[in-house]
Write a protein that holds these residues in place. Structure first.
Motif, mmCIF file in Angstrom:
data_model
loop_
_atom_site.group_PDB
_atom_site.id
_atom_site.type_symbol
_atom_site.label_atom_id
_atom_site.label_comp_id
_atom_site.label_asym_id
_atom_site.label_seq_id
_atom_site.Cartn_x
_atom_site.Cartn_y
_atom_site.Cartn_z
ATOM 1 N N GLY A 27 -24.253 6.320 60.634
ATOM 2 C CA GLY A 27 -23.641 5.048 60.282
ATOM 3 C C GLY A 27 -23.885 4.870 58.798
ATOM 4 O O GLY A 27 -24.360 5.798 58.128
ATOM 5 N N CYS A 28 -23.595 3.690 58.266
ATOM 6 C CA CYS A 28 -23.854 3.502 56.833
ATOM 7 C C CYS A 28 -25.315 3.788 56.508
ATOM 8 O O CYS A 28 -25.637 4.292 55.442
ATOM 9 N N SER A 29 -26.210 3.459 57.439
ATOM 10 C CA SER A 29 -27.626 3.637 57.152
ATOM 11 C C SER A 29 -28.087 5.084 57.304
ATOM 12 O O SER A 29 -29.267 5.374 57.141
ATOM 13 N N THR A 30 -27.162 6.014 57.565
ATOM 14 C CA THR A 30 -27.547 7.428 57.443
ATOM 15 C C THR A 30 -28.033 7.678 56.023
ATOM 16 O O THR A 30 -28.931 8.485 55.789
ATOM 17 N N LEU A 31 -27.448 6.937 55.085
ATOM 18 C CA LEU A 31 -27.809 7.128 53.679
ATOM 19 C C LEU A 31 -29.255 6.733 53.430
ATOM 20 O O LEU A 31 -29.831 7.076 52.396
ATOM 21 N N ALA A 32 -29.864 6.036 54.395
ATOM 22 C CA ALA A 32 -31.270 5.669 54.275
ATOM 23 C C ALA A 32 -32.187 6.890 54.298
ATOM 24 O O ALA A 32 -33.378 6.766 54.031
ATOM 25 N N ILE A 33 -31.643 8.055 54.586
ATOM 26 C CA ILE A 33 -32.467 9.279 54.457
ATOM 27 C C ILE A 33 -33.068 9.360 53.056
ATOM 28 O O ILE A 33 -34.121 9.945 52.877
ATOM 29 N N HIS A 34 -32.423 8.728 52.086
ATOM 30 C CA HIS A 34 -32.928 8.775 50.710
ATOM 31 C C HIS A 34 -33.668 7.507 50.299
ATOM 32 O O HIS A 34 -34.165 7.430 49.192
ATOM 33 N N TYR A 35 -33.716 6.495 51.167
ATOM 34 C CA TYR A 35 -34.195 5.186 50.708
ATOM 35 C C TYR A 35 -35.613 4.854 51.148
ATOM 36 O O TYR A 35 -36.207 3.924 50.639
ATOM 37 N N PHE A 36 -36.136 5.565 52.138
ATOM 38 C CA PHE A 36 -37.485 5.274 52.612
ATOM 39 C C PHE A 36 -38.435 6.368 52.151
ATOM 40 O O PHE A 36 -38.078 7.547 52.189
ATOM 41 N N GLU A 37 -39.635 5.953 51.753
ATOM 42 C CA GLU A 37 -40.603 6.945 51.260
ATOM 43 C C GLU A 37 -41.361 7.619 52.390
ATOM 44 O O GLU A 37 -42.023 8.630 52.195
ATOM 45 N N MET A 38 -41.316 7.038 53.603
ATOM 46 C CA MET A 38 -42.033 7.665 54.715
ATOM 47 C C MET A 38 -41.268 8.888 55.222
ATOM 48 O O MET A 38 -40.110 9.093 54.844
ATOM 49 N N ASP A 39 -41.905 9.675 56.053
ATOM 50 C CA ASP A 39 -41.207 10.825 56.636
ATOM 51 C C ASP A 39 -39.972 10.329 57.384
ATOM 52 O O ASP A 39 -40.006 9.282 58.030
ATOM 53 N N THR A 40 -38.921 11.097 57.295
ATOM 54 C CA THR A 40 -37.630 10.650 57.808
ATOM 55 C C THR A 40 -36.980 11.757 58.623
ATOM 56 O O THR A 40 -36.987 12.914 58.216
ATOM 57 N N VAL A 41 -36.444 11.379 59.773
ATOM 58 C CA VAL A 41 -35.723 12.342 60.609
ATOM 59 C C VAL A 41 -34.332 11.783 60.880
ATOM 60 O O VAL A 41 -34.193 10.624 61.270
ATOM 61 N N GLN A 42 -33.324 12.589 60.669
ATOM 62 C CA GLN A 42 -31.950 12.132 60.890
ATOM 63 C C GLN A 42 -31.480 12.630 62.252
ATOM 64 O O GLN A 42 -31.626 13.807 62.581
#
Ligand code: TPP
Ligand code: SF4
Ligand code: MG
Lengths: 177, 352, 250
Positions: C54-69
């Motif tokens: 969704g639009c917040s897929t782009l949040a892969i770049h916005y959070f400093e914590m570990d991120t899983v898509q």
């Protein structure tokens, strides 16, 4: 006859409409036309661009290595597309918003204060049509009557005032180069 | 050129389907084909048809299964990640011998990938994709006129062979605008009634739409029947374009978007005196074996060059035909990048 | 300087990457609230976010914590796998309404009924933002979208889905609430709800979800201010705010 154009600018500056109007005019004149827009979220708030190709023959590749002519409506588009114009190509620069000057002497650059001219025609939103008028004069990719006809059709629903303003913008653009 | 209209590729898919007599569309949004469902949502009610936005692609393909079982022309359109989700349902359609039309406007993968044009679902489309021994007729248009024309082929072939048919398009053919002429306009009520449909007994014997057979021999017989049908399709339904191949020293093999770029490259090369030709499969399955064999046997042709928007998937089919007799080279772009004809020209000149 | 109280601090959990959300989109403020809560609960180093499609897929770049898509709709299943592998970590999904209430309905219902110790931030803007404005399962009656061009008609397109009400019928959830971010007061309440939701996970009480009514000025075809008003005037009438489930101990 073969004509290629890249039009680029902010979303909302109507660059897609430039490419589409030229394509509609080409079909109207029984030519082949191809319109390729940039798409997807990269357009959000940023720059949008399109490629438009007109030809007497079936169009093969939609991708052209270099642009034969380009209309750039804002600075990021100028920076991105000025280097891609092919030799002896033609670059139309919206000098109302772009202060940069092209350093290339192997292409013809035209500085057109499209927003100001458009404001004179009635509203700065028709800056794209000003550029279309200028390009029409320079490249003669369609008959003026055909472009007028497709503009009339495209803006039919918006009423005679809007059509008239677009016609004026086209004319003023035509006279600006 | 009469009544040609300038349309966006994804919308051409929709209008051509309607003109091919399809009144049912089930789908789920995904870039770069969103204009297809949007077009159908608007247009189908105008012609007495039905559009449903399914809750997922899994649901959408099963809605096709149902509408097809009822005996109606039905379609969906999606793009790579969505098509992956449909694979189970497509396998069921194949098993239950249901005609359905699926359009894949391919984008770059794997995974969520990107939204740029790609041809990386070639294997998925032509080799099965879902489970079981089945085939899908796969049609690959190269421009919007062909994208319109092939929609009719798709529905006709699906009905004739009771098989899923995939129209394999890509992000570029979904997003460009070109002028098209619709050469057909079929009234759905003029289509022959499907004798096998599960549309209510109405005083006849029961009809069963099913892919289950727990009897080993029964299931084998069913598979043999499907395979016999596939052989028939391979014999009768191949579509292919050959362009400047007669004296070609190098024969390019390319389909879809890549083929139209390759065609421009051939023209550019010919102008400079390079003898280059193009074989363009229009049906990817059945693969145009005999067309390609002509170039294999042509003494003028020294080698083959395959161009694709992937890592070289069709190369395997070309290899099967060329069978070691002549060299095959490959050049491809991935990730949504589309090459210009000059890139192909360079590649050919390197080895000419 | 000493007597000055710090009233606003930029949360270190948000990256400095330039955001690509549209002007007036409330995804941004929700990102900030989530990060502030995780920071205040001292969970930063042990939190993993599962990002949707969704639009917040782009949040892969916005959070400093570990991120899983995750794949479209599957975030709760991915989060389940992570939590079962690492029970001591804090796992949350951040999902849009198309992702959670359409393609991912099965995953969210089953994560909830299993009482997975995960938290879900559910951003309901009543539309598919990323793909350019198609009807969502949450789109209200009459709203015109790309795929409901004649306005959502309940007879044809069915009824908008109320996820909080549905999920609160299950035994697995410990906390289910709906909030909004259309006014400063509601933003404060949203932050409080997010905090309670994470506490439910940290205290091992069950599944938790906060549905946040959000805007999409771009695809609603409205300016940001009118979009916020639309939440008050339209969205909240169909999606009442409040806590739908809260187990003892929270
Ligand atoms: C399997 C699959 N189907 C469809 C898509 C296309 N797609 C991307 S985002 C999206 C909808 C997002 O809407 P929502 O969850 O409401 O999030 P928003 O963008 O509104 O925040 C869809 C359908 C996809 N990526 N994968
Ligand atoms: S499209 Fe809508 S949800 Fe997506 S960033 Fe823009 S405003 Fe936000
Ligand atoms: Mg949404």
């Amino acid at each position: 006859m073969k004509f290629e154009l890249c039009a680029a600018g902010f979303g909302g500056q109507g660059v897609m409409a430039i490419g589409q109007l030229i394509s509609y005019a080409a079909v109207e004149e029984n030519r082949f036309a191809l319109f390729l827009p940039s798409y997807g979220p990269e357009m959000r708030g940023g720059t949008a661009n399109c490629i438009c190709i007109v030809s007497d023959r079936q169009i093969g590749s939609p991708i052209v290595p270099n642009n034969e002519s380009a209309i750039v409506m804002n600075t990021p588009s100028f920076l991105k597309f000025e280097p891609t114009i092919e030799k002896d190509g033609c670059l139309l620069i919206n000098s109302a918003l772009i202060n940069e000057k092209s350093q290339r002497n192997d292409i013809s650059s035209y500085y057109i204060p499209a927003n100001h001219i458009a404001a004179e025609a009635g509203n700065k939103i028709v800056a794209n049509i000003v550029m279309l008028g200028a390009l029409l004069k320079l490249k003669k990719f369609a008959k003026t009557e055909t472009i007028q006809k497709v503009i009339r059709e495209k803006f039919e629903a918006k009423g005679p005032k809007i059509i008239e303003m677009n016609m004026k913008a086209l004319q003023m653009g035509f006279e600006s180069v | 050129m009469g009544d040609k209209i300038l349309m966006k590729g994804a919308e051409v898919i929709g209008e051509a389907a309607i003109k091919a007599g399809c009144r049912l569309f089930f789908g789920y949004p995904i870039t770069p084909q969103n204009e297809a469902p949007a077009y159908m949502a608007k247009r189908l009610p105008e012609v007495g048809g039905t559009f449903v936005q399914a809750e997922s692609e899994v649901a959408a393909i099963n809605m096709l299964y149902g509408a097809s079982a009822a005996g109606y022309r039905v379609m969906t359109s999606s793009s790579s990640p969505g098509i992956s989700l449909m694979m189970e349902g497509i396998s069921y359609c194949a098993g239950s011998e249901l005609p359905v039309v699926i359009v894949n406007v391919m984008r770059g993968g794997p995974g969520l990938g990107g939204i740029g044009p790609s041809q990386s679902d070639y294997f998925q489309a032509t080799k099965g994709g879902g489970h079981g021994d089945y085939k899908m007729i796969t049609l690959a248009p190269t421009n919007l006129q062909e994208q319109a024309d092939l929609m009719k082929n798709a529905f006709d072939l699906a009905d004739q062979y009771r098989i899923p048919v995939m129209v394999l398009s890509d992000g570029l053919l979904g997003q460009i605008m070109e002028a098209v002429e619709f050469k057909f306009d079929i009234d759905p009520s003029s289509l022959p009634h499907k004798e096998w449909a599960a549309d209510g007994r109405m005083n006849r014997k029961k009809h069963l739409i099913n892919s289950l057979d727990l009897d080993l021999d029964g299931l084998e017989r069913h598979n043999e029947k499907l395979q016999a049908r596939y052989r028939k399709i391979e014999q009768n339904e191949v579509l292919c374009e050959e362009y400047s191949t007669d004296d070609a020293k190098i024969c390019i093999v390319a389909y879809g978007t890549t083929a139209r770029i390759a065609k421009t490259a051939v023209e550019m090369l010919r102008e400079e005196g390079y003898k280059v030709g193009l074989v363009r499969p229009i049906t990817l399955w059945p693969f145009p074996v005999n067309h390609l064999l002509k170039s294999v046997k042509n003494p003028a042709t020294e080698s083959f060059y395959v161009f694709e928007l992937n890592a070289g998937q069709m190369v395997e089919d070309v290899q099967l035909v060329v069978n070691g007799t002549k060299p095959i080279r490959f050049y491809g772009r991935m990730g949504g990048n589309v090459p210009s004809p000059n890139e192909f020209v360079e590649k050919i000149k390197e080895i000419y | 300087m000493n007597d000055m109280k710090q009233i606003f601090k930029v949360t270190p959990l948000l990256s400095k990457t330039k955001r690509s959300y549209c002007p007036g989109c409330t995804h941004g403020v929700i990102h900030r609230l989530v990060c502030e809560v995780i920071d205040e609960l001292d969970q930063f180093e042990k939190t993993i976010i599962v990002v949707p499609v969704g639009c917040s897929t782009l949040a892969i770049h916005y959070f400093e914590m570990d991120t899983v898509q995750a794949a479209h709709g599957r975030a709760p299943a991915v989060a389940t796998g992570m939590k079962r592998a690492m029970p001591s970590k804090t796992i949350f999904t951040y999902q849009g309404d198309g992702d959670l209430a359409s393609i991912g309905t099965a995953e969210i219902v089953h994560a909830a009924t299993r009482g997975e110790r995960i938290t879900t931030i559910f951003v309901n803007n009543g539309i598919y933002g990323m793909t350019g404005g198609q009807m969502a399962p949450t789109t209200l009656e009459g709203w015109k979208t790309e795929t409901s061009p004649y306005g959502r008609n309940l007879k044809k397109e069915g009824n908008p889905i109320r996820m909080c009400e549905m999920l609160s019928q299950l035994n697995g959830p410990a906390f289910i609430a709906r909030t909004s971010v259309h006014t400063p007061a509601n933003i404060v309440k949203t932050k409080k709800a997010i905090r309670t939701a994470f506490k439910a996970q940290i205290n091992d009480l069950g599944f938790s979800l906060v549905e946040i009514l959000s805007t999409c000025p771009t695809n609603w075809g409205m300016n940001p201010v009118d979009s916020l008003k639309r939440i008050e005037n339209e969205t909240m009438n169909y999606y009442p705010l409040g806590e739908f489930k809260k187990v003892e101990g929270l």
